[in-house]
Design a protein around this motif. Structure first.
Motif, PDB file in Angstrom:
ATOM      1  N   GLY A 174      58.452  51.095   7.302  1.00 35.02           N
ATOM      2  CA  GLY A 174      57.446  50.793   8.308  1.00 35.02           C
ATOM      3  C   GLY A 174      57.637  51.540   9.611  1.00 35.02           C
ATOM      4  O   GLY A 174      56.742  51.540  10.455  1.00 35.02           O
ATOM      5  N   PRO A 214      47.030  49.365   3.932  1.00 39.13           N
ATOM      6  CA  PRO A 214      48.395  48.896   3.676  1.00 39.13           C
ATOM      7  C   PRO A 214      48.474  48.176   2.342  1.00 39.13           C
ATOM      8  O   PRO A 214      47.596  47.389   1.993  1.00 39.13           O
ATOM      9  CB  PRO A 214      48.660  47.944   4.851  1.00 39.13           C
ATOM     10  N   PRO A 242      59.295  45.366  10.981  1.00 44.49           N
ATOM     11  CA  PRO A 242      58.275  44.731  10.137  1.00 44.49           C
ATOM     12  C   PRO A 242      57.279  43.898  10.931  1.00 44.49           C
ATOM     13  O   PRO A 242      56.083  43.882  10.620  1.00 44.49           O
ATOM     14  CB  PRO A 242      59.087  43.870   9.164  1.00 44.49           C
ATOM     15  N   MET A 243      57.737  43.208  11.975  1.00 41.76           N
ATOM     16  CA  MET A 243      56.826  42.400  12.784  1.00 41.76           C
ATOM     17  C   MET A 243      55.719  43.258  13.383  1.00 41.76           C
ATOM     18  O   MET A 243      54.528  42.908  13.327  1.00 41.76           O
ATOM     19  CB  MET A 243      57.597  41.700  13.903  1.00 41.76           C
ATOM     20  N   LYS A 250      54.843  46.466  12.515  1.00 40.41           N
ATOM     21  CA  LYS A 250      54.074  47.183  11.496  1.00 40.41           C
ATOM     22  C   LYS A 250      53.054  46.259  10.839  1.00 40.41           C
ATOM     23  O   LYS A 250      51.907  46.655  10.603  1.00 40.41           O
ATOM     24  CB  LYS A 250      55.021  47.763  10.446  1.00 40.41           C
ATOM     25  N   ASN A 251      53.452  45.033  10.542  1.00 41.37           N
ATOM     26  CA  ASN A 251      52.529  44.086   9.917  1.00 41.37           C
ATOM     27  C   ASN A 251      51.334  43.775  10.807  1.00 41.37           C
ATOM     28  O   ASN A 251      50.276  43.351  10.319  1.00 41.37           O
ATOM     29  CB  ASN A 251      53.253  42.771   9.582  1.00 41.37           C
ATOM     30  N   ARG A 252      51.484  43.972  12.105  1.00 42.83           N
ATOM     31  CA  ARG A 252      50.403  43.685  13.040  1.00 42.83           C
ATOM     32  C   ARG A 252      49.635  44.926  13.447  1.00 42.83           C
ATOM     33  O   ARG A 252      48.834  44.892  14.379  1.00 42.83           O
ATOM     34  CB  ARG A 252      50.973  42.947  14.259  1.00 42.83           C
ATOM     35  N   GLY A 253      49.866  46.017  12.750  1.00 44.01           N
ATOM     36  CA  GLY A 253      49.039  47.198  12.919  1.00 44.01           C
ATOM     37  C   GLY A 253      49.512  48.230  13.908  1.00 44.01           C
ATOM     38  O   GLY A 253      48.776  49.166  14.235  1.00 44.01           O
ATOM     39  N   GLU A 304      59.523  39.699   7.001  1.00 43.99           N
ATOM     40  CA  GLU A 304      60.017  39.556   8.366  1.00 43.99           C
ATOM     41  C   GLU A 304      61.239  38.651   8.370  1.00 43.99           C
ATOM     42  O   GLU A 304      61.197  37.536   7.850  1.00 43.99           O
ATOM     43  CB  GLU A 304      58.912  38.989   9.269  1.00 43.99           C
ATOM     44  N   SER A 362      51.055  46.136   1.207  1.00 40.61           N
ATOM     45  CA  SER A 362      51.590  44.782   1.299  1.00 40.61           C
ATOM     46  C   SER A 362      52.295  44.610   2.636  1.00 40.61           C
ATOM     47  O   SER A 362      52.663  45.583   3.287  1.00 40.61           O
ATOM     48  CB  SER A 362      52.572  44.522   0.154  1.00 40.61           C
ATOM     49  N   ARG A 363      52.467  43.357   3.008  1.00 39.84           N
ATOM     50  CA  ARG A 363      53.186  43.060   4.233  1.00 39.84           C
ATOM     51  C   ARG A 363      54.681  43.229   4.017  1.00 39.84           C
ATOM     52  O   ARG A 363      55.212  42.928   2.943  1.00 39.84           O
ATOM     53  CB  ARG A 363      52.894  41.629   4.677  1.00 39.84           C
ATOM     54  N   LEU A 364      55.336  43.693   5.055  1.00 35.78           N
ATOM     55  CA  LEU A 364      56.790  43.810   5.003  1.00 35.78           C
ATOM     56  C   LEU A 364      57.406  42.437   5.277  1.00 35.78           C
ATOM     57  O   LEU A 364      56.899  41.682   6.109  1.00 35.78           O
ATOM     58  CB  LEU A 364      57.271  44.804   6.055  1.00 35.78           C
TER      59      LEU A 364
END
Length: 320
Positions: A59, A32, A94-95, A97-100, A38, A34-36
């Protein structure tokens, strides 16, 4: 001979370097970038729909996504009446997706033949037709990701309609966890609306008698659809893990206890009322799908082995 050996050594070194470079490049592209951002608000997804009509939130709906051992099941987000894959899930895509997680969201039940923005107003058609759309969507996700089952996270009608998919369209074998925000297993309207729904159903010979929003009349306690949801004497399916997250201040699911149905022996059901753990949570029907508190409760329902702390903060109605 020595020159030949030296040339061969140089070529081998160059080949090795190129192979390593290609491998590093491949690894970098798979990671990834970057983080999306939130944004915990029920309205967080609306700006994206306005700027990308008919699109999918960044995402989500990446059919090349492969589930990981940490999160082996794709999460399917199922919006409520009047919602869409973007407008209902700005806080959740985003929450997750950011956690996989591999995250997917569909828009179902939009009135056919109308241009945008009507295409972003889903949940209006017959629940039977919408459940068929969900079935095809889950089949596509499973084929693309290789996952045997998915987890469902629904809001409002999105907690109710998938049960028809599970019970009538063979979906039960493909769902592991079923997490519901503002569920309405008994329908909404209580004993007051049930006789009206039964009368209109008999008069029109269909439970989808309400113009424009066929699904709305199907969510009445006295509808044929509600009977189908309760086929077998329960809204639940054994073998699926259910979590129901409700608010006492829900103004559309009436009474709110319609979504807090206990499980019978052999059924896995966890009932949560957000005010029970935080008196300053004033979530209503919309806010419960946007607040960080409810979102973290969803995370814990999806992955109870790795719980996150659920904050007790003031949650305003409407936005969350």
């Amino acid at each position: 001979m020595n020159r030949t050996r030296r040339l061969a050594t140089v070529l081998a070194a160059v080949s090795t370097a190129l192979a390593l470079a290609m491998g590093l490049s491949s690894t970098a592209s798979a990671a990834p970038t970057s983080r999306l951002p939130e944004d915990y608000s029920f309205f967080a997804g609306i700006p994206y729909e306005l700027s990308h009509p008919g699109g999918s939130l960044p995402g989500s709906n990446d059919f090349s996504c492969k589930p990981t051992p940490a999160h082996p099941r794709p999460v399917v987000l199922v919006h409520g009446t009047g919602g869409a894959r973007t407008t209902n899930w700005g806080a959740y895509v985003p929450m997750l997706k950011n956690r996989g997680y591999c995250v997917f969201a569909l828009t179902y039940g939009a009135i056919p033949g109308l241009p945008w923005p009507a295409t972003a107003v889903g949940g209006m058609g017959s629940i039977v037709d919408s459940a068929g759309q969900l079935k095809r969507f889950v089949d596509r996700i499973r084929a693309a990701t290789g996952a045997k089952t998915v987890d469902i996270v629904g809001h409002s009608q999105g907690t109710y309609m998938p049960t028809y998919y599970l019970k009538k369209l063979g979906g039960a074998r493909y769902v592991t966890k079923y997490v519901s925000l503002a569920p309405l297993w008994h329908g909404t309207g209580g004993d007051l609306l049930a006789p009206v729904a039964r009368f209109m159903g008999q008069l029109t010979n269909t439970d989808a008698w309400l113009p424009v929003c066929n699904a709305c009349s199907q969510m009445s306690p006295g509808s044929a659809m509600n009977d189908a949801i309760w086929a077998g004497g329960s809204p639940y399916v054994k073998g699926i893990d259910y979590t129901n997250i409700s608010s006492r201040y829900d103004e559309l699911v009436l009474p709110y206890t319609s979504g807090q149905v206990p499980g019978r022996p052999g059924e896995s059901v966890h009932n949560i009322v957000v005010q029970d753990s935080c008196a300053t949570d004033y979530s209503d029907h919309l806010a419960i799908a946007g607040s960080r508190r409810a979102a973290y409760l969803v995370l814990n329902a999806l992955d109870p082995a790795h719980p996150v702390a659920v904050p007790c903060v003031v949650v305003p109605p409407f936005t969350g």
